[in-house]
Motif scaffolding. Structure first.
Motif, PDB file in Angstrom:
ATOM      1  N   ARG A  48       0.826  -1.216   0.000  1.00 13.39           N
ATOM      2  CA  ARG A  48       0.000   0.000   0.000  1.00 13.39           C
ATOM      3  C   ARG A  48       0.854   1.257   0.000  1.00 13.39           C
ATOM      4  N   PHE A  50       3.849   1.499  -1.265  1.00 11.29           N
ATOM      5  CA  PHE A  50       4.387   1.601  -2.621  1.00 11.29           C
ATOM      6  C   PHE A  50       3.370   2.290  -3.531  1.00 11.29           C
ATOM      7  N   ARG A  51       2.123   1.828  -3.500  1.00  9.45           N
ATOM      8  CA  ARG A  51       1.096   2.427  -4.366  1.00  9.45           C
ATOM      9  C   ARG A  51       0.883   3.902  -4.046  1.00  9.45           C
ATOM     10  N   GLU A  52       0.824   4.246  -2.770  1.00  6.31           N
ATOM     11  CA  GLU A  52       0.603   5.633  -2.359  1.00  6.31           C
ATOM     12  C   GLU A  52       1.736   6.552  -2.810  1.00  6.31           C
ATOM     13  N   ASN A  53       2.930   5.991  -2.976  1.00  3.73           N
ATOM     14  CA  ASN A  53       4.100   6.788  -3.344  1.00  3.73           C
ATOM     15  C   ASN A  53       4.562   6.529  -4.776  1.00  3.73           C
ATOM     16  N   ASP A  54       3.685   5.940  -5.584  1.00  6.86           N
ATOM     17  CA  ASP A  54       3.951   5.677  -7.012  1.00  6.86           C
ATOM     18  C   ASP A  54       5.238   4.889  -7.234  1.00  6.86           C
ATOM     19  N   ILE A  55       5.484   3.906  -6.379  1.00  2.27           N
ATOM     20  CA  ILE A  55       6.647   3.035  -6.538  1.00  2.27           C
ATOM     21  C   ILE A  55       6.173   1.761  -7.225  1.00  2.27           C
ATOM     22  N   GLU A  56       6.779   1.431  -8.343  1.00  5.46           N
ATOM     23  CA  GLU A  56       6.404   0.239  -9.093  1.00  5.46           C
ATOM     24  C   GLU A  56       7.432  -0.857  -8.884  1.00  5.46           C
TER      25      GLU A  56
END
Length: 72
Positions: A48, A50-56
């Protein structure tokens, strides 16, 4: 169930083929209740964040080269 003291810690282990490998270390007060659900909760929270911080997360990529094709 993760304790604040001692604090969680993260260690960088290696440069992997498709990313950087880390180990997340946490303490819990009741390991007799199982650790798999704690591991799952920690990884879901990480996902979550990662998604919130645009980490792919990079996925493996392979290139296939065909030198010739067989006759039809």
């Amino acid at each position: 169930r993760v304790l604040d003291d001692p604090a969680p810690n993260v260690w960088m282990l290696a440069f992997g083929e498709n990313g950087i490998e880390y180990e997340i270390l946490v303490w819990i007060s009741d390991p007799e209740s199982g650790v798999t659900n704690v591991k799952s909760d920690v990884l879901i929270r990480l996902w979550r964040l990662f998604r919130e911080n645009d980490i792919e997360v990079p996925l493996p990529q392979r290139q296939i080269t065909m030198r010739s094709t067989p006759p039809a």
